[in-house]
Design a protein around this motif. Structure first.
Motif, PDB file in Angstrom:
ATOM      1  N   GLY A 197       5.161   1.991   3.213  1.00 34.25           N
ATOM      2  CA  GLY A 197       5.885   3.079   2.547  1.00 34.25           C
ATOM      3  C   GLY A 197       6.495   4.062   3.539  1.00 34.25           C
ATOM      4  O   GLY A 197       6.067   4.167   4.693  1.00 34.25           O
ATOM      5  N   GLU A 198       7.461   4.816   3.053  1.00 38.86           N
ATOM      6  CA  GLU A 198       8.195   5.770   3.878  1.00 38.86           C
ATOM      7  C   GLU A 198       7.253   6.736   4.610  1.00 38.86           C
ATOM      8  O   GLU A 198       6.254   7.171   4.058  1.00 38.86           O
ATOM      9  N   GLY A 199       7.637   7.072   5.807  1.00 34.79           N
ATOM     10  CA  GLY A 199       6.945   8.139   6.531  1.00 34.79           C
ATOM     11  C   GLY A 199       5.535   7.827   6.994  1.00 34.79           C
ATOM     12  O   GLY A 199       4.778   8.741   7.333  1.00 34.79           O
ATOM     13  N   THR A 200       5.176   6.561   7.045  1.00 32.68           N
ATOM     14  CA  THR A 200       3.810   6.213   7.464  1.00 32.68           C
ATOM     15  C   THR A 200       3.679   6.286   8.980  1.00 32.68           C
ATOM     16  O   THR A 200       4.565   5.831   9.711  1.00 32.68           O
ATOM     17  N   ILE A 201       2.565   6.850   9.431  1.00 31.23           N
ATOM     18  CA  ILE A 201       2.284   6.896  10.871  1.00 31.23           C
ATOM     19  C   ILE A 201       1.163   5.905  11.141  1.00 31.23           C
ATOM     20  O   ILE A 201       0.104   5.959  10.490  1.00 31.23           O
ATOM     21  N   LEU A 202       1.398   4.996  12.072  1.00 34.62           N
ATOM     22  CA  LEU A 202       0.363   4.007  12.407  1.00 34.62           C
ATOM     23  C   LEU A 202       0.236   3.921  13.913  1.00 34.62           C
ATOM     24  O   LEU A 202       1.219   3.656  14.613  1.00 34.62           O
ATOM     25  N   ASN A 203      -0.968   4.193  14.408  1.00 36.48           N
ATOM     26  CA  ASN A 203      -1.264   3.923  15.821  1.00 36.48           C
ATOM     27  C   ASN A 203      -2.693   3.392  15.879  1.00 36.48           C
ATOM     28  O   ASN A 203      -3.374   3.377  14.847  1.00 36.48           O
ATOM     29  N   PRO A 204      -3.152   2.932  17.043  1.00 32.75           N
ATOM     30  CA  PRO A 204      -4.448   2.243  17.066  1.00 32.75           C
ATOM     31  C   PRO A 204      -5.658   3.119  16.746  1.00 32.75           C
ATOM     32  O   PRO A 204      -6.786   2.612  16.676  1.00 32.75           O
ATOM     33  N   THR A 205      -5.477   4.418  16.541  1.00 27.30           N
ATOM     34  CA  THR A 205      -6.623   5.243  16.141  1.00 27.30           C
ATOM     35  C   THR A 205      -6.577   5.576  14.648  1.00 27.30           C
ATOM     36  O   THR A 205      -7.508   6.202  14.127  1.00 27.30           O
ATOM     37  N   ILE A 206      -5.544   5.202  13.969  1.00 21.72           N
ATOM     38  CA  ILE A 206      -5.406   5.595  12.554  1.00 21.72           C
ATOM     39  C   ILE A 206      -6.071   4.566  11.647  1.00 21.72           C
ATOM     40  O   ILE A 206      -5.741   3.368  11.700  1.00 21.72           O
ATOM     41  N   PRO A 207      -7.045   4.994  10.827  1.00 20.31           N
ATOM     42  CA  PRO A 207      -7.757   4.034   9.979  1.00 20.31           C
ATOM     43  C   PRO A 207      -6.851   3.467   8.890  1.00 20.31           C
ATOM     44  O   PRO A 207      -6.017   4.178   8.333  1.00 20.31           O
ATOM     45  N   VAL A 208      -7.044   2.202   8.621  1.00 22.49           N
ATOM     46  CA  VAL A 208      -6.340   1.532   7.521  1.00 22.49           C
ATOM     47  C   VAL A 208      -7.409   1.262   6.466  1.00 22.49           C
ATOM     48  O   VAL A 208      -8.404   0.590   6.724  1.00 22.49           O
ATOM     49  N   ILE A 209      -7.219   1.860   5.284  1.00 20.78           N
ATOM     50  CA  ILE A 209      -8.292   1.875   4.267  1.00 20.78           C
ATOM     51  C   ILE A 209      -7.832   1.120   3.018  1.00 20.78           C
ATOM     52  O   ILE A 209      -6.669   1.241   2.599  1.00 20.78           O
ATOM     53  N   ASP A 210      -8.744   0.340   2.465  1.00 21.36           N
ATOM     54  CA  ASP A 210      -8.454  -0.426   1.248  1.00 21.36           C
ATOM     55  C   ASP A 210      -8.668   0.486   0.038  1.00 21.36           C
ATOM     56  O   ASP A 210      -9.785   0.972  -0.188  1.00 21.36           O
ATOM     57  N   ALA A 211      -7.591   0.712  -0.741  1.00 17.54           N
ATOM     58  CA  ALA A 211      -7.702   1.634  -1.886  1.00 17.54           C
ATOM     59  C   ALA A 211      -8.654   1.085  -2.945  1.00 17.54           C
ATOM     60  O   ALA A 211      -9.281   1.848  -3.685  1.00 17.54           O
ATOM     61  N   GLU A 212      -8.772  -0.213  -3.008  1.00 19.27           N
ATOM     62  CA  GLU A 212      -9.609  -0.873  -4.017  1.00 19.27           C
ATOM     63  C   GLU A 212     -11.091  -0.608  -3.752  1.00 19.27           C
ATOM     64  O   GLU A 212     -11.847  -0.275  -4.662  1.00 19.27           O
ATOM     65  N   THR A 213     -11.507  -0.713  -2.496  1.00 20.33           N
ATOM     66  CA  THR A 213     -12.934  -0.650  -2.146  1.00 20.33           C
ATOM     67  C   THR A 213     -13.308   0.610  -1.380  1.00 20.33           C
ATOM     68  O   THR A 213     -14.494   0.931  -1.266  1.00 20.33           O
ATOM     69  N   GLY A 214     -12.319   1.264  -0.780  1.00 26.65           N
ATOM     70  CA  GLY A 214     -12.611   2.411   0.089  1.00 26.65           C
ATOM     71  C   GLY A 214     -13.018   1.987   1.486  1.00 26.65           C
ATOM     72  O   GLY A 214     -13.257   2.832   2.355  1.00 26.65           O
ATOM     73  N   ASP A 215     -13.092   0.668   1.731  1.00 33.44           N
ATOM     74  CA  ASP A 215     -13.518   0.188   3.058  1.00 33.44           C
ATOM     75  C   ASP A 215     -12.432   0.430   4.107  1.00 33.44           C
ATOM     76  O   ASP A 215     -11.236   0.297   3.811  1.00 33.44           O
ATOM     77  N   GLU A 216     -12.880   0.741   5.331  1.00 29.89           N
ATOM     78  CA  GLU A 216     -11.937   0.804   6.449  1.00 29.89           C
ATOM     79  C   GLU A 216     -11.703  -0.632   6.922  1.00 29.89           C
ATOM     80  O   GLU A 216     -12.653  -1.329   7.281  1.00 29.89           O
ATOM     81  N   LEU A 217     -10.449  -1.070   6.898  1.00 28.80           N
ATOM     82  CA  LEU A 217     -10.135  -2.461   7.249  1.00 28.80           C
ATOM     83  C   LEU A 217      -9.935  -2.621   8.753  1.00 28.80           C
ATOM     84  O   LEU A 217      -9.836  -3.734   9.257  1.00 28.80           O
TER      85      LEU A 217
END
Ligand SMILES: CC(C)(COP(=O)(O)OP(=O)(O)OC[C@H]1O[C@@H](n2cnc3c(N)ncnc32)[C@H](O)[C@@H]1OP(=O)(O)O)[C@@H](O)C(=O)NCCC(=O)NCCS
Length: 275
Positions: A197-217
């Motif tokens: 989605g627009e405006g997303t910031i991603l770098n190797p310290t930013i957690p990627v989280i599953d909205a379904e489970t809340g788990d950090e992927l």
């Protein structure tokens, strides 16, 4: 190529002494950057067995040494004037690449057939795969590896990673759609077929989280076939409660599925050339 790599690494050992007068060294380095420019070599790739990013450091070393070995030149295009050490990429029509006025790509970047560059910038060592759209004001930093049939929407910033030489560049895999004004930096990776989605910031310290489970992927790596957006997570500090960015995977696509908001428009991609 192994012999050329050895020559580059031998030059790198004395890189601090190199000057534009070292024409033999410049010839060797130019040969290496020409391999990047034609797509015969690439700075980084994904090992199909381990799925890990493999960085070919010697090619990054070649790029870095170019800046010692080449002198500044004034380049004039009509009323425009530039001053730089590196030439721009050329022969787009022969390569089957469409480049709209205002776009530039530096020599030593590779644009595969079917690439479209709207007014945008592609830096040295970067590689852009077949059929990819680099939309208006998107920037592809040095050594970034962009897959095939990708859409980098308007204003997307893909970070460049030249130093340290062993650092993995940003990897955007095939069929990804990156929404407007995203910032993907420092070796972050977006898996195949994902939509960001627009405006997303991603770098190797930013957690990627599953909205379904809340788990950090994981951090800095969006899994393949994900639909992900910019979100925030609460963090407590001695100074108070703050909200730091994270990336939220809203849903998963089935393999090979194109999100209806990320369909590619063939009319915009038409080149009149066979790919
Ligand atoms: C990311 C994207 C695919 C999500 O679309 P979608 O899967 O249809 O999701 P929805 O629109 O149903 O939204 C789902 C939820 O995420 C939110 N959301 C959608 N896009 C968002 C974004 N970019 N950032 C944060 N949240 C977002 C919605 O508000 C919605 O929240 P809700 O459940 O509380 O209502 C879509 O916004 C997109 O394509 N963005 C990129 C567009 C772009 O840059 N195009 C380039 C040229 S215009």
């Amino acid at each position: 190529m192994a012999e050329l790599a050895d020559q580059i690494e031998a030059l790198w050992d004395r890189a601090g002494e190199l000057t534009p007068e070292d024409t033999d060294a410049l010839a060797v380095v130019t040969e290496a950057v020409d391999l990047l420019d034609t797509g015969a070599a690439r700075v980084a790739e994904i090992d199909p067995v381990t799925d890990q990013v493999v960085v070919h450091q010697w090619l990054k070393h070649a790029i870095l040494m170019l800046f010692r070995l080449r002198s500044m030149e004034t380049i004039e295009v009509g009323p425009f004037e530039f001053a730089d050490k590196l030439p721009l990429k050329r022969n787009f029509a022969a390569d089957g690449v469409r480049v709209v006025p205002g776009a530039s790509a530096r020599w030593g970047s590779y644009l595969a057939p079917g690439v479209i560059c709207m007014p945008s910038y592609v830096n040295i060592g970067a590689r852009v795969g077949a059929g990819t759209m680099v939309d208006t004001w998107a920037t592809v930093g040095s050594c970034a590896q962009i897959g095939e049939q990708v859409h980098l929407s308007g204003g997307v910033g893909i970070g460049g990673v030249l130093e340290p030489a062993q650092a993995a560049p940003v990897i955007i895999e095939d069929e990804v759609m990156i929404g407007s004004r995203c910032m993907i930096t420092q070796g972050a990776r977006v898996g195949r077929g994902s939509v960001i989605g627009e405006g997303t910031i991603l770098n190797p310290t930013i957690p990627v989280i599953d909205a379904e489970t809340g788990d950090e992927l994981g951090r800095g790596h969006v899994p393949p076939w994900s639909v992900a957006v910019q979100a925030n997570r609460r963090r407590d500090f001695p100074g108070g409660e703050f909200y730091l960015p994270c990336v939220l995977v809203l849903k998963r696509l089935t393999e090979g599925q194109r999100h209806d908001k990320a369909q590619l428009n063939d009319i915009l991609r038409s080149h009149g050339v066979s790919m």
